[in-house]
Design a protein around this motif. Structure first.
Motif, mmCIF file in Angstrom:
data_model
loop_
_atom_site.group_PDB
_atom_site.id
_atom_site.type_symbol
_atom_site.label_atom_id
_atom_site.label_comp_id
_atom_site.label_asym_id
_atom_site.label_seq_id
_atom_site.Cartn_x
_atom_site.Cartn_y
_atom_site.Cartn_z
ATOM 1 N N LYS A 107 0.833 -1.203 0.000
ATOM 2 C CA LYS A 107 0.000 0.000 0.000
ATOM 3 C C LYS A 107 0.866 1.250 0.000
ATOM 4 O O LYS A 107 0.562 2.214 -0.714
ATOM 5 N N LEU A 108 1.936 1.249 0.781
ATOM 6 C CA LEU A 108 2.841 2.406 0.797
ATOM 7 C C LEU A 108 3.475 2.616 -0.575
ATOM 8 O O LEU A 108 3.588 3.743 -1.050
ATOM 9 N N ASN A 139 2.235 1.738 -3.448
ATOM 10 C CA ASN A 139 1.201 2.223 -4.365
ATOM 11 C C ASN A 139 0.908 3.699 -4.137
ATOM 12 O O ASN A 139 0.609 4.425 -5.083
ATOM 13 N N LEU A 140 0.979 4.164 -2.889
ATOM 14 C CA LEU A 140 0.765 5.587 -2.604
ATOM 15 C C LEU A 140 1.899 6.440 -3.164
ATOM 16 O O LEU A 140 1.679 7.547 -3.632
ATOM 17 N N GLU A 141 3.112 5.903 -3.106
ATOM 18 C CA GLU A 141 4.276 6.663 -3.559
ATOM 19 C C GLU A 141 4.383 6.706 -5.069
ATOM 20 O O GLU A 141 4.907 7.655 -5.628
ATOM 21 N N PRO A 162 1.714 5.963 -7.946
ATOM 22 C CA PRO A 162 0.433 5.482 -8.475
ATOM 23 C C PRO A 162 0.596 4.929 -9.881
ATOM 24 O O PRO A 162 1.335 5.481 -10.691
ATOM 25 N N ASP A 176 -5.217 8.628 -12.220
ATOM 26 C CA ASP A 176 -4.716 9.391 -11.076
ATOM 27 C C ASP A 176 -3.604 10.337 -11.495
ATOM 28 O O ASP A 176 -3.486 11.431 -10.998
ATOM 29 N N THR A 189 -3.021 16.024 -5.815
ATOM 30 C CA THR A 189 -2.353 14.743 -5.662
ATOM 31 C C THR A 189 -1.447 14.762 -4.451
ATOM 32 O O THR A 189 -1.440 13.851 -3.639
ATOM 33 N N LYS A 246 -3.613 14.854 -1.317
ATOM 34 C CA LYS A 246 -4.283 13.568 -1.180
ATOM 35 C C LYS A 246 -3.296 12.513 -0.688
ATOM 36 O O LYS A 246 -3.602 11.741 0.217
ATOM 37 N N TYR A 247 -2.097 12.525 -1.247
ATOM 38 C CA TYR A 247 -1.067 11.568 -0.843
ATOM 39 C C TYR A 247 -0.714 11.740 0.634
ATOM 40 O O TYR A 247 -0.672 10.769 1.383
ATOM 41 N N LEU A 266 -3.698 10.507 2.845
ATOM 42 C CA LEU A 266 -3.804 9.056 2.855
ATOM 43 C C LEU A 266 -2.640 8.424 3.617
ATOM 44 O O LEU A 266 -2.827 7.483 4.384
ATOM 45 N N LYS A 267 -1.451 8.947 3.418
ATOM 46 C CA LYS A 267 -0.276 8.398 4.102
ATOM 47 C C LYS A 267 -0.404 8.577 5.604
ATOM 48 O O LYS A 267 -0.142 7.646 6.360
#
Length: 155
Positions: free
Chosen positions: A119-120, A122-124, A126, A131, A140, A143-144, A147-148
């Motif tokens: 997940k980390l 994918n956040l770093e 995308p 997106d 972005t 949002k990042y 979410l993080k």
């Protein structure tokens, strides 16, 4: 011209006995331990589907025919997860005791760590083109960060 490599040593994100805080992973391991093991091994080795099937089958047969060998597989996978994510190494005695007496909790902890790291990642970075191309850069970034921070706080 020398280049220094920095190694960050961390701890597992989730405790060894936090099994019940992720009921989905726990249930998957209880009813299909070979699937959980194969997913974790595939994540650590970054292998394809054929390796996943082989790992799943080997774990299944070892679980039923040679339970002690099964614990060795869990131990080796745990070491792989720790190496891949620079998690602080346990002493040999701790690692053996964990694999022997807490193999279920250990396998679930490993699986959760791999899911967390995925997940980390994918956040770093995308991978969804929508997106990247359709979202304004400022949004972005915000949002990042949101979410993080939610993810790191366990929410």
């Amino acid at each position: 011209n020398t280049s220094a490599t920095t190694t960050f040593t961390t701890m597992f994100k989730f405790g060894l006995f936090d099994c019940l805080s992720d009921i989905e992973t726990t249930c998957t391991y209880i009813w299909c331990p070979c699937v959980t093991h194969a997913n974790t091994a595939q994540h650590v080795l970054e292998s394809g589907k054929s390796q996943w099937v082989a790992s799943c089958c080997i774990f299944f047969w070892m679980l039923h025919l040679f339970p002690m060998a099964n614990m060795c597989m869990i131990h080796n996978t745990r070491k792989g997860v720790m190496r891949k994510y620079n998690i602080e190494e346990e002493s040999c005695m701790d690692a053996c005791l964990t694999a022997t007496f807490c193999s279920c909790c250990s396998a679930i902890q490993q699986s959760r760590e791999c899911l967390h790291q995925q997940k980390l990642r994918n956040l770093e970075s995308p991978t969804d083109a929508r997106d990247i191309n359709m979202t304004p850069p400022a949004y972005t970034s915000t949002k990042y960060q949101k979410l993080k921070s939610e993810f790191e706080d366990g929410g």
